[in-house]
Design a protein around this motif. Structure first.
Motif, PDB file in Angstrom:
ATOM      1  N   GLN A 268      -7.867  43.326 -15.496  1.00 42.49           N
ATOM      2  CA  GLN A 268      -8.877  44.379 -15.487  1.00 42.49           C
ATOM      3  C   GLN A 268     -10.207  43.865 -16.046  1.00 42.49           C
ATOM      4  O   GLN A 268     -11.272  44.254 -15.575  1.00 42.49           O
ATOM      5  CB  GLN A 268      -8.383  45.583 -16.299  1.00 42.49           C
ATOM      6  CG  GLN A 268      -7.084  46.190 -15.773  1.00 42.49           C
ATOM      7  CD  GLN A 268      -7.210  46.628 -14.326  1.00 42.49           C
ATOM      8  OE1 GLN A 268      -8.013  47.504 -14.009  1.00 42.49           O
ATOM      9  NE2 GLN A 268      -6.420  46.027 -13.442  1.00 42.49           N
ATOM     10  N   LEU A 269     -10.117  42.982 -17.027  1.00 37.97           N
ATOM     11  CA  LEU A 269     -11.334  42.356 -17.550  1.00 37.97           C
ATOM     12  C   LEU A 269     -12.071  41.624 -16.440  1.00 37.97           C
ATOM     13  O   LEU A 269     -13.305  41.706 -16.332  1.00 37.97           O
ATOM     14  CB  LEU A 269     -10.974  41.400 -18.686  1.00 37.97           C
ATOM     15  CG  LEU A 269     -12.101  40.712 -19.454  1.00 37.97           C
ATOM     16  CD1 LEU A 269     -11.623  40.291 -20.839  1.00 37.97           C
ATOM     17  CD2 LEU A 269     -12.654  39.490 -18.728  1.00 37.97           C
ATOM     18  N   ALA A 270     -11.335  40.915 -15.589  1.00 38.71           N
ATOM     19  CA  ALA A 270     -11.948  40.133 -14.513  1.00 38.71           C
ATOM     20  C   ALA A 270     -12.719  41.030 -13.547  1.00 38.71           C
ATOM     21  O   ALA A 270     -13.800  40.660 -13.064  1.00 38.71           O
ATOM     22  CB  ALA A 270     -10.888  39.333 -13.765  1.00 38.71           C
ATOM     23  N   PRO A 278     -22.422  49.476 -10.057  1.00 43.06           N
ATOM     24  CA  PRO A 278     -22.444  50.485 -11.128  1.00 43.06           C
ATOM     25  C   PRO A 278     -21.317  51.510 -11.006  1.00 43.06           C
ATOM     26  O   PRO A 278     -20.875  52.061 -12.012  1.00 43.06           O
ATOM     27  CB  PRO A 278     -23.818  51.145 -10.986  1.00 43.06           C
ATOM     28  CG  PRO A 278     -24.287  50.798  -9.610  1.00 43.06           C
ATOM     29  CD  PRO A 278     -23.674  49.494  -9.266  1.00 43.06           C
ATOM     30  N   LYS A 279     -20.833  51.755  -9.785  1.00 45.86           N
ATOM     31  CA  LYS A 279     -19.734  52.708  -9.618  1.00 45.86           C
ATOM     32  C   LYS A 279     -18.442  52.167 -10.219  1.00 45.86           C
ATOM     33  O   LYS A 279     -17.651  52.923 -10.784  1.00 45.86           O
ATOM     34  CB  LYS A 279     -19.547  53.032  -8.137  1.00 45.86           C
ATOM     35  CG  LYS A 279     -20.694  53.821  -7.537  1.00 45.86           C
ATOM     36  CD  LYS A 279     -20.417  54.157  -6.071  1.00 45.86           C
ATOM     37  CE  LYS A 279     -21.565  54.967  -5.471  1.00 45.86           C
ATOM     38  NZ  LYS A 279     -21.346  55.276  -4.026  1.00 45.86           N
ATOM     39  N   VAL A 280     -18.217  50.861 -10.096  1.00 46.09           N
ATOM     40  CA  VAL A 280     -17.022  50.256 -10.690  1.00 46.09           C
ATOM     41  C   VAL A 280     -17.102  50.322 -12.218  1.00 46.09           C
ATOM     42  O   VAL A 280     -16.119  50.628 -12.899  1.00 46.09           O
ATOM     43  CB  VAL A 280     -16.845  48.807 -10.213  1.00 46.09           C
ATOM     44  CG1 VAL A 280     -15.687  48.124 -10.950  1.00 46.09           C
ATOM     45  CG2 VAL A 280     -16.597  48.770  -8.711  1.00 46.09           C
ATOM     46  N   LEU A 281     -18.279  50.053 -12.770  1.00 44.64           N
ATOM     47  CA  LEU A 281     -18.448  50.113 -14.215  1.00 44.64           C
ATOM     48  C   LEU A 281     -18.297  51.539 -14.733  1.00 44.64           C
ATOM     49  O   LEU A 281     -17.719  51.762 -15.800  1.00 44.64           O
ATOM     50  CB  LEU A 281     -19.805  49.540 -14.612  1.00 44.64           C
ATOM     51  CG  LEU A 281     -19.995  48.047 -14.339  1.00 44.64           C
ATOM     52  CD1 LEU A 281     -21.421  47.625 -14.645  1.00 44.64           C
ATOM     53  CD2 LEU A 281     -19.003  47.223 -15.150  1.00 44.64           C
ATOM     54  N   ALA A 282     -18.808  52.494 -13.973  1.00 40.65           N
ATOM     55  CA  ALA A 282     -18.635  53.894 -14.360  1.00 40.65           C
ATOM     56  C   ALA A 282     -17.164  54.277 -14.342  1.00 40.65           C
ATOM     57  O   ALA A 282     -16.668  54.961 -15.248  1.00 40.65           O
ATOM     58  CB  ALA A 282     -19.439  54.803 -13.429  1.00 40.65           C
ATOM     59  N   SER A 283     -16.449  53.829 -13.317  1.00 39.22           N
ATOM     60  CA  SER A 283     -15.015  54.098 -13.224  1.00 39.22           C
ATOM     61  C   SER A 283     -14.261  53.450 -14.376  1.00 39.22           C
ATOM     62  O   SER A 283     -13.334  54.040 -14.952  1.00 39.22           O
ATOM     63  CB  SER A 283     -14.481  53.588 -11.882  1.00 39.22           C
ATOM     64  OG  SER A 283     -13.085  53.786 -11.792  1.00 39.22           O
ATOM     65  N   ALA A 284     -14.659  52.214 -14.735  1.00 36.39           N
ATOM     66  CA  ALA A 284     -14.008  51.522 -15.841  1.00 36.39           C
ATOM     67  C   ALA A 284     -14.193  52.275 -17.157  1.00 36.39           C
ATOM     68  O   ALA A 284     -13.259  52.379 -17.966  1.00 36.39           O
ATOM     69  CB  ALA A 284     -14.565  50.105 -15.963  1.00 36.39           C
ATOM     70  N   HIS A 343      -9.882  50.959 -11.400  1.00 36.08           N
ATOM     71  CA  HIS A 343     -10.159  51.566 -10.100  1.00 36.08           C
ATOM     72  C   HIS A 343      -9.596  52.984  -9.999  1.00 36.08           C
ATOM     73  O   HIS A 343      -9.811  53.658  -8.989  1.00 36.08           O
ATOM     74  CB  HIS A 343      -9.586  50.704  -8.975  1.00 36.08           C
ATOM     75  CG  HIS A 343     -10.253  49.370  -8.824  1.00 36.08           C
ATOM     76  ND1 HIS A 343     -11.598  49.235  -8.537  1.00 36.08           N
ATOM     77  CD2 HIS A 343      -9.774  48.104  -8.939  1.00 36.08           C
ATOM     78  CE1 HIS A 343     -11.917  47.954  -8.466  1.00 36.08           C
ATOM     79  NE2 HIS A 343     -10.829  47.247  -8.706  1.00 36.08           N
ATOM     80  N   ARG A 344      -8.894  53.423 -11.013  1.00 35.07           N
ATOM     81  CA  ARG A 344      -8.339  54.774 -11.014  1.00 35.07           C
ATOM     82  C   ARG A 344      -9.467  55.810 -11.080  1.00 35.07           C
ATOM     83  O   ARG A 344     -10.471  55.604 -11.766  1.00 35.07           O
ATOM     84  CB  ARG A 344      -7.421  54.943 -12.231  1.00 35.07           C
ATOM     85  CG  ARG A 344      -6.718  56.306 -12.308  1.00 35.07           C
ATOM     86  CD  ARG A 344      -6.224  56.602 -13.719  1.00 35.07           C
ATOM     87  NE  ARG A 344      -5.343  55.574 -14.270  1.00 35.07           N
ATOM     88  CZ  ARG A 344      -4.030  55.558 -14.119  1.00 35.07           C
ATOM     89  NH1 ARG A 344      -3.444  56.520 -13.426  1.00 35.07           N
ATOM     90  NH2 ARG A 344      -3.309  54.590 -14.674  1.00 35.07           N
ATOM     91  N   ASP A 345      -9.286  56.923 -10.412  1.00 33.36           N
ATOM     92  CA  ASP A 345     -10.216  58.043 -10.567  1.00 33.36           C
ATOM     93  C   ASP A 345      -9.760  58.846 -11.786  1.00 33.36           C
ATOM     94  O   ASP A 345      -8.895  59.708 -11.686  1.00 33.36           O
ATOM     95  CB  ASP A 345     -10.235  58.924  -9.316  1.00 33.36           C
ATOM     96  CG  ASP A 345     -11.262  60.052  -9.428  1.00 33.36           C
ATOM     97  OD1 ASP A 345     -11.919  60.163 -10.489  1.00 33.36           O
ATOM     98  OD2 ASP A 345     -11.385  60.840  -8.467  1.00 33.36           O
TER      99      ASP A 345
END
Length: 410
Positions: A268-270, A278-284, A343-345
């Protein structure tokens, strides 16, 4: 009922909060999850021997957060206090926005919502990015190993909330140390009163200064509301004290504990390290908020009238505790909840609560997490723990879960 039967019944009531399992620092306590599976509405015993209702299922929690038959007013008899300090100081402490019911809560919240809208907070992104890079630059230039709590996790949200409020950052040692005292479970009533009083006087002095020398900051806005008679000095001071403490404590713990969780989940760190989406970072950030749920002692309420919760009658005057971690780890809401998945909502999580008392500063916390998680691993791809995880000092003794130190190297 015989005395023996009463004793047996009393022994069956578990203590709360419950200990975490050694080797599983990110998971909710196993005893809590067992209750969630077997008795989603049950009684638990607090530090003073009093028993209160514990409600663990997501759907019940969400309903209760919006139920105005439940009060957050800590001055009411029977409230499920965190410790002796909270119990003994509740009636002697000025009312806080955090512990007000409507209509007073709604009146003040309407006046202070504007600075915390998504648009206003998003405008802070460049400044928060700059501060984050500066702190990482200083850490990289310093000795190894470094304590990520002192180098980044604590100073970043402190800098941000100081700038928003308009208080001098050079005073951060003062308000951080007093805020830590106020948030500890093992604090004495005398220590709690001294810390709270010191912060109250400090914020009052800052507000008085803003009346004379206003600037473009929140305390100046509060001072203007005082001058117009919309906020009393007491209300404005308590609001400033709340924002100063909450504005750095929860985010600091989420930053440090989240970095540790990523280090323990390199896959997940990778994803976070290698993305510029930015959407991936927001999801994280949302997933980490769900996964950790750092306010780990449960939201506390008091029933104002009789009500039914999942078939159980809760009488007026009885306490209700809502541990967000159980709802955020509920299988039918978040499948495979023990798996960290950026990647989870996870947007339905309730790490910020829900309803009328949902965290005012949630957008600021989200932004800080997005910036830090998206920067620290990109800037320091070799970042790793400088000790064994079982030697990391976890913070179990306060309202907010986290780590006291996080030794890292690269």
């Amino acid at each position: 009922m015989t005395d023996a039967a009463v004793g047996a019944l009393d022994e069956a009531v578990p203590d709360f909060p419950m200990p975490r399992e050694a080797g599983c620092p990110f998971a909710p306590p196993p005893g809590l999850m067992k209750l969630h599976a077997e008795k989603p509405v049950s009684r638990v015993r607090l530090w003073d021997g009093s028993t209160h209702w514990l409600v663990t299922r997501y759907e019940d929690q969400k309903a209760l957060y919006g139920d105005q038959r439940l009060s957050v007013d800590t001055t009411r008899a029977g409230f499920p206090y965190l410790n002796a300090a909270f119990s003994q100081t509740a009636s002697k402490t000025p009312p806080s926005f955090l512990n007000m019911d409507d209509p007073d809560h709604a009146r003040i919240r309407r006046m202070v919502t504007a600075p915390f809208t998504v648009r206003r907070i998003e405008s802070l992104r460049p400044a928060i990015q700059r501060r984050t890079d500066e702190l990482i630059d200083a850490m990289l230039a310093g000795p190894k190993p470094a304590d990520l709590v002192e180098a980044l996790a604590l100073p970043l949200p402190s800098l941000v909330i100081c700038e928003m409020l308009g208080v001098p950052y050079e005073d951060h040692d003062f308000f951080q140390s007093n805020s830590k005292v106020a948030l500890r479970r093992d604090v004495t009533p005398e220590q709690a009163r001294a810390a709270s009083g010191a912060l109250f006087r400090y914020l009052g002095d800052q507000l008085d200064r803003k009346l004379v020398e206003p600037a473009d900051d929140l305390l100046s806005e509060f001072a203007a509301l005082m001058r117009d008679g919309e906020l009393s000095r007491l209300e404005a001071t308590m609001l400033g004290q709340l924002l100063l403490g909450a504005g750095h404590e929860t985010s600091a713990n989420m930053i440090a504990l989240g970095v540790l969780a990523f280090l323990e989940h390199p896959d997940q760190l990778a994803v976070v390290r290698d993305t510029d989406d930015p959407k991936v970072l927001a999801s994280a950030a949302e997933e980490m908020l769900r996964y950790l749920t750092v306010v780990h002692i449960g939201q506390r309420r008091l029933a104002l009238e009789d009500l039914e919760i999942a078939g159980h009658l809760v009488r007026a005057g009885e306490g209700v505790i809502i541990p967000g971690a159980t709802g955020n780890w509920q299988e039918d809401v978040f499948p495979d909840p023990g798996r960290l998945d950026v990647h989870r909502d996870a947007r339905r999580h309730m790490a910020f609560g829900f309803g009328i008392h949902q965290c005012l500063g949630q957008q600021l916390a989200r932004l800080e997490l997005q910036v830090v998680y998206g920067t620290v691993f990109r800037r320091i791809p070799e970042l790793r723990l400088a000790t064994d995880i079982d030697k990391v000092p976890f913070k179990d003794d306060g309202i907010v879960y986290g780590v006291y130190e996080l030794p890292v190297t690269w």
